[in-house]
Design an enzyme around this catalytic site. Structure first.
Site, PDB file in Angstrom:
ATOM      1  N   GLU C   8       0.873  -1.176   0.000  1.00  0.00           N
ATOM      2  CA  GLU C   8       0.000   0.000   0.000  1.00  0.00           C
ATOM      3  C   GLU C   8       0.901   1.214   0.000  1.00  0.00           C
ATOM      4  OE1 GLU C   8      -3.147   0.312   3.089  1.00  0.00           O
ATOM      5  OE2 GLU C   8      -2.782   2.480   2.931  1.00  0.00           O
ATOM      6  N   HIS C 176      -9.122   1.549  -0.115  1.00  0.00           N
ATOM      7  CA  HIS C 176      -8.242   2.469   0.609  1.00  0.00           C
ATOM      8  C   HIS C 176      -9.082   3.641   1.120  1.00  0.00           C
ATOM      9  CE1 HIS C 176      -5.221   5.618   1.140  1.00  0.00           C
ATOM     10  NE2 HIS C 176      -4.321   4.673   1.202  1.00  0.00           N
ATOM     11  N   ASP C 297       2.706   1.850   3.757  1.00  0.00           N
ATOM     12  CA  ASP C 297       1.934   3.081   3.627  1.00  0.00           C
ATOM     13  C   ASP C 297       2.851   4.279   3.370  1.00  0.00           C
ATOM     14  OD1 ASP C 297      -0.325   4.581   3.410  1.00  0.00           O
ATOM     15  OD2 ASP C 297      -0.991   4.348   5.469  1.00  0.00           O
TER      16      ASP C 297
END
Lengths: 366, 366, 366, 366
Positions: C8, C176, C297
Site C-alpha cells: 500500500e 483504501h 503506507d
C-alpha cells in the site's frame, strides 16, 4: 522502566573455587567467576538498567551437594551470614533467599527461621535434590546419579516441618536446578545443563512435590521456580488430563484438585534466562500475570541489560509489565516492609512506564 | 462459576412504550419488551447461571433523547427512583448506574450525587450524545442527525463539573451506544445498530472525550464501555501512532501521554454482547486482565446462559476468570461495602472455579 | 529479511499540487510532497531495508474525487500510463494497482482490463466512495459530505460488470480510505484521518460491499484493505452475531454465510501504518497467516525502515514471517510471472530469515 | 468438520497379550485391550466424528523392545503385513506408518522401503530408544534402564542409511514415546508415563537427533512427534539461547542454524492427547499453522469424539482449522495420491467448516 526487581540472581563465597566452564565458554567463564562473589559491585549495572532490587541466592548446588548434614548446615550458615553482611548497608537494593541443607528437616526449618528472623531473608532456595551419604541417608533416600551416596527428594512427608515453618513465617521457597551427570548427557554435554537437562530434572522434582499433596497440607505455602516454568506451564492441560484419579488411586494429592489449581494459588514462575516474548504471552494467558515475575539469572546471564531491555519493551500490557517486573515481587516477598521499604503503589510516571517520551513507533514494543 | 457480576444490563419503565423491533426479530422483540421492565423476575435466571449481581441501566437512549432539560431531568429522576425502589429488597443482587440528562451539566452533577448518596448507585450511564432543542442549545452544540435540534458531546469543558463530582464520589461513568439514523444506514439497516453503527459512533465520542484531556484534569475518573472496547482496543497502537503532537498542536490531551496510558489508569471495557474468546484473549494481552469486566447486555442478549456459559468456560486462566467475572467489578464499584456486601476474597472453591469435579477434558475449556 | 514486498505505497503525479499538511506536520509535509512523485528514487531505500518490490497506488483520493466521469477517467488513464512508464525499466521492483473512476461502471471495467492487459497491473485501487456531480448521478447515488453533488458506494449491483472483469482477469481490488470532512471532525481534526476517521468510514463501505452479496455472486473475487483490517477483524465475532438473518430478512448476502467465511476466502488485510505486534498476532490467530500481507503506507509513513525493522523482528513464527512479508503477495498477485519473475520458493537462507548469524537473544525477536 | 485426518493412532496384533493397566484404569484397560486389534471396526466412530482417515501405528514399544535384530525385524514385518492386509479394502480410510527394528540400520532401511513400495506406507514410527542385547550391541550402544542389555539412540551416524532412504522415498518418521522404569518413577508411577515421563525421555532423544546434524545432512527429511511438541516447542527460545556454539564446539549441528530453523523446515508436531486450546494457539504462534497436525492418540484416548469435538470448535481461524485437521497431513503424507485419493482442495462447504448453519454464538467457538 525504573524500579524493576529480579529474583533468581546467584552469588558465590569468595573462598570457594568454582569452575564456570560447565556454564559458559572459556571466555565467559572468566567473567562469571569474577562476577559471582561481587555483591555491592552489582549496584552500578542495576542503576544503569533500571533494576531497583535483586533477590540473591547462593549459587547452585550450594548445600545440596554436601552429603553430610553437619557440613551442609555449616556451609548454609556461612553463606547466609556472609551475604547478609554484604547486603546490610544496601537494604533497598538486595534481598535474600536462604541456602538450606535438606538432610535434616528440623535443622533446615531452624536455619530458615533464623535467616528470616535475624536477617530478614524473604524465602529459601533449594537447588533440586539433596545429596546424602549412605551413613546419614534415611530409609526413603533414593539412588541417584552419584554412586557413593543417595539423594533426597522433597516430596517426602519428613519435610512437612520445613513447609510448616515457611508457611508460618510467610516466606517462599524457590526451586532451582542443579547439574546432574547421567550417561546420556556425558555424550551430549550441550543438552546437559540449561538447554535441556536442568528443566527435565527439576520439573520432575517439582511435580513430585506438587502431587505429594504438599499444597493440600500447607495451602498457603508459596513456591517459585524459574525459566518460564521449567517446561511445566506448557503442559498443564495434559498433566491434569493424565493424572487420572481412577488410574492412580495411590497418588497423594487431593482428588478434588487440578495441578492448575496449585498454579493459581501456590506457584509463581520467573523469567530467568528465558526472555521469550511469546512464552511470556503464553504464560500470561495460561497463569495470569499475577503469577509471573521477572528474573535475570545473573551472572549465568552475564549482562543485566539483555533481560532488562526485553522486560522494558516486550509487547505486553503496561499493567502486566508493572506487575511482572515489580509489583508481584513486592507483594509476594513483602518488600514494602522495612528494611526494604519499596513503594508498592508507585505510578507509571514514577517508574517511567508508558507515556509519549522517547516512544518510537515501529520498533515492536506493542 | 458462582458469584459472577454483570454490568451492562438494561431495563425500561413499565409506562413507556418501546419498540424492540429495532433490536430484534419480531419474535425476539416480544421477549425483549416483556423482559425490559421486569427487575425482580431476573433473579431466577441469575441463580441458574451463577450470576450473583447485575448492575442495571435505564435502557438507551434514556434521557439522552429528551431535547429539553426539564423533561430529561424529570425522566432521569423518575427512572432512577423507580429502579431504586425495585432493587431495595435485593441489595446483594442488583446495583445501579444513574440515568442523567446532559443538557445542564450542573443538574447532571446534582442528579449523580443524589443517586449515589441517596440510593447507593455505583455510577452513571450515558447513552452517547445528548439531544437538545435549538432553544436550549449552548453555543458549542453541534449539528447532528436530528434536523430539529442539536446534539451535545461530552468532550466540552462545561461538563467538568460532572466529572469532578464523579471523581469526588468515587463512582464511574459508563458510555453506552444509541441508535442514529444516517442515510447510509437507512439503506443498510443491518449495519446501523449493534453490528457496526453503534461502535462507530460511540468510539468517536469516547475518543473525543479522551483526547479532550478529561483524564488529565480528573486523573482518578474511571470510564467504562462495553462490547470488548467498542473497537478501540484493537487500534490502540495506530491511534497513539497517529495522534502526532507536532501535527496536531491544538489537541488538548497532555502531550506526555498516550491513549494507552488512559487505558491503563482510567478505562475499563466489558464483554457485553461480544463473547469472543480470541478478542477476550487479545484484550487481556493488550490491556491486562484487571481492566476487563464481564457483562451480558441483557435483554438485548436475551439469554443469560449464553454469555454465562462462555464466561465459565472460555480458555483463559482461572486467575483472570475470577477477576473478569467478579473481582474487578467489586473493586471498581466497591460492591464489598453495604448494602451490597459482596465477598471480595471469595476462594476458587467457594466460587466453584477450578478443581477436578465435573471436568471434561477435550471440550476446550483450556 | 531480504525479499520483502509491500503493497500500500502511494505516489502522485508531478503536475498535481498536493497539500500534505492534512497528513503530516509542516516539516513532515515537505518530505512527503517530495517523496510522492519520485518512483525510481525509492529503490535505494528499498535496497537498504530488504524490500524487493513495492506495489504502487495513485494516492488517495485519486479519480474518486472527480465528480465528472470524463474528467475522472482521463485522470485515471493519465495516472496509470505515467506510473507504468516510470516502472517499466524496473519490473522486479514495482508492480501497480490501477486507479479507476467509478462513475461509469463499464468504463471502470474497461480501464481495469486495459491496465492489466497492457501494463501488467496486478489489481485496482479504490479510495473509498466516488464523488459524482448531480448531473451524472444515477438514481441510487447517496447524499454525502459534499453538498454540491452525490456519492457512490460500491455495494450497488451496477458494479457487477467491474467485479466480473476483475474475477475473470484474476486481479484484486484494494480498498483504501479517503479524507472526509464531517462537522464532528472539523472540531476535532486529530481524529479525522488516520487516527480514527479513515477506518470508520472505510469499514462501513467495506461492510456494505460484503453484506451486498458481492462474494456470493463473484466467489473468486479477492479484496484487500490495510491498517490491520480497518478495525473489522477485531469485531468479526460480534458482526456475525448481530447480522441476524431473522431480524434482517432484506440483507442481500447469502443466509448460509458468515462474514468470517468471506474473510477466509475473499479478503486479505495488510499491515500498512499499523505495526502493532499484538494486533499482528491477534490477526494471525483470527484470520490465519495466509490472509495477512506486509505493507508500509509510504510516504505517509515516511521511513521504510520503521516498518521493515518491525516486520523483520516482530515475534511471529519464521514460517508466518515469510508468508506475510513475501509469499502471500507473490501468490495473490502472481508476482512469480513475467515481467516480475519473483522467486516463489526462495528458502529461508536466501531471504536471510532464521539462522544463528547476528542473532541477539534478549532483544525480543521471539 | 468432515474430512479430518488423525495421525497417532495405535493398534496391536491380536496374538499379542498386552497389559493396558499401565495406561488406563482397570475399567479403561478392558476397553483399550479390545479396541487395539480392531481396525475396520473403527470406521463407524470415524464416520460419527467426521474423521476421514487415520494413520495407524503398531503400538509402543513395538519392535523397539526386541533386543535381538532377527526377532525385532520379524515382528516388524509381521506387524506391517498384518495391518496392510486389514486396511487394503479401505484405502481412503487408513494409512500406515511402518514399524521398524533399529538394531541393524541397513535392515531398518530395507523394511522402510519395502513397506513404502509394497504397501504404500506413508512413513515409519519409532518408539523412542531401541533395546539391544549385549551380544548384538554396537560399541556406541548406551547403558539404559534395562540392566540386561543396552539401548540405542538414533542420533548416531550409523542410521544415516535409514534417513537417506526416507528422504529418497519422501516419507516421514514419527517419534513416539515408550515407557521406561527408572527408580524415580517407580515411587511415583503417576508421573511415569503420559503425564510427564514420556515427554521427558522422548524430548531428550529428539533433541539429541536434532543437534546431531541429522537435518544438515538430510535437509528434506521430515520428522513428526506428538503431544503438542513433547514440551520442546515451549522452550525453543531458551534452547537456541543455550546451545551456545562457543561453549559447545563439539556439538555436531551446523553452527549457522537454530533449532528453530529445523522446526520451520523439518519438524511437524501433532495434538495427540493434548487438546489444549491455549497450547494450540501458542504453537500456531511459535511454529506457524503449517507445521501442526491433528491426532487423537486412540485408543489411549478412548473416545474419538473428545478430540474431534475440540478440533471442530477450538477458537482458531477456519483457515488454520482446515490445515491442522486435514490439509497439512494430505500434503506431508501425499494422501491425495492413489490409493488414498483424498481431495486436497476440498472447500469449506464440502468439509462443513464455517457457515451459519448450526452456529451457536456464545459457546466459545471463536
Amino acid at each position: 522502566m525504573r524500579g524493576k526487581i529480579i529474583l533468581e540472581e546467584a552469588w558465590n563465597l569468595p573462598r570457594l573455587s568454582w569452575d564456570a566452564v560447565n556454564f559458559a565458554s572459556p571466555e565467559g567463564a572468566k567473567i562469571m567467576e569474577k562476577a559471582m562473589p561481587d555483591i555491592v559491585g552489582r549496584i552500578k549495572e542495576m542503576d544503569e538498567t533500571g533494576i531497583e532490587l535483586q533477590v540473591l541466592s547462593f549459587t547452585s548446588p550450594g548445600p545440596q551437594i554436601s552429603d553430610k548434614a553437619a557440613e551442609g548446615e555449616a556451609l548454609a550458615r556461612e553463606a547466609n551470614d556472609w551475604v547478609a553482611e554484604q547486603c546490610k548497608n544496601h537494604p533497598g537494593r538486595f534481598a535474600n533467599f536462604a541456602a538450606i541443607c535438606m538432610i535434616n528437616p528440623q535443622e533446615a526449618a531452624k536455619e530458615a527461621r533464623r535467616c528470616v528472623e535475624q536477617h530478614n531473608f524473604v524465602g529459601i532456595i533449594l537447588n533440586d535434590y539433596q545429596n546424602v551419604c549412605n551413613e546419614e541417608a534415611p530409609e526413603w533416600a533414593e539412588t541417584g546419579p552419584d554412586p557413593n551416596g543417595k539423594m533426597l527428594y522433597y516430596d517426602h512427608p519428613s519435610y512437612d516441618v520445613l513447609w510448616e515453618t515457611l508457611q508460618e513465617l510467610e516466606v517462599s521457597v524457590y526451586l532451582h536446578p542443579r547439574l546432574h551427570h547421567g550417561e546420556f548427557y556425558k555424550k551430549r554435554p550441550w543438552l546437559a545443563a540449561s538447554a535441556h537437562g536442568f528443566k527435565t530434572q527439576l520439573a520432575s522434582h517439582i511435580l513430585a512435590m506438587c502431587t505429594s499433596g504438599i499444597f493440600d497440607r500447607f495451602p498457603k505455602l508459596q513456591m517459585m521456580f524459574g525459566h518460564m516454568g521449567e517446561g511445566i506451564t506448557a503442559d498443564l492441560w495434559r498433566l491434569d488430563h493424565k493424572l487420572d484419579r481412577k488410574r492412580f488411586p495411590t497418588m497423594p494429592m487431593s482428588n478434588k484438585k487440578l495441578m492448575r489449581d496449585y498454579f493459581a494459588n501456590n506457584i509463581h514462575i520467573t523469567t530467568s534466562g528465558h526472555y521469550s516474548t511469546r512464552m511470556m504471552q503464553a504464560c500470561i494467558s495460561e497463569l495470569g500475570a499475577d503469577r509471573i515475575q521477572f528474573a535475570i539469572d545473573y551472572p549465568y546471564e552475564p549482562k543485566l541489560s539483555n533481560g532488562a531491555t526485553w522486560m522494558d519493551t516486550c509487547p505486553i500490557s503496561e499493567s502486566d509489565r508493572l506487575k511482572i517486573a515489580r509489583t508481584n515481587a513486592i507483594k509476594l516477598l513483602k518488600l514494602d516492609r522495612a528494611p526494604f521499604n519499596l513503594k508498592l503503589d508507585a505510578t507509571m510516571e514514577e517508574l517511567n512506564v508508558g507515556g509519549l517520551q522517547g516512544h518510537v513507533f515501529g520498533i515492536g514494543q506493542y
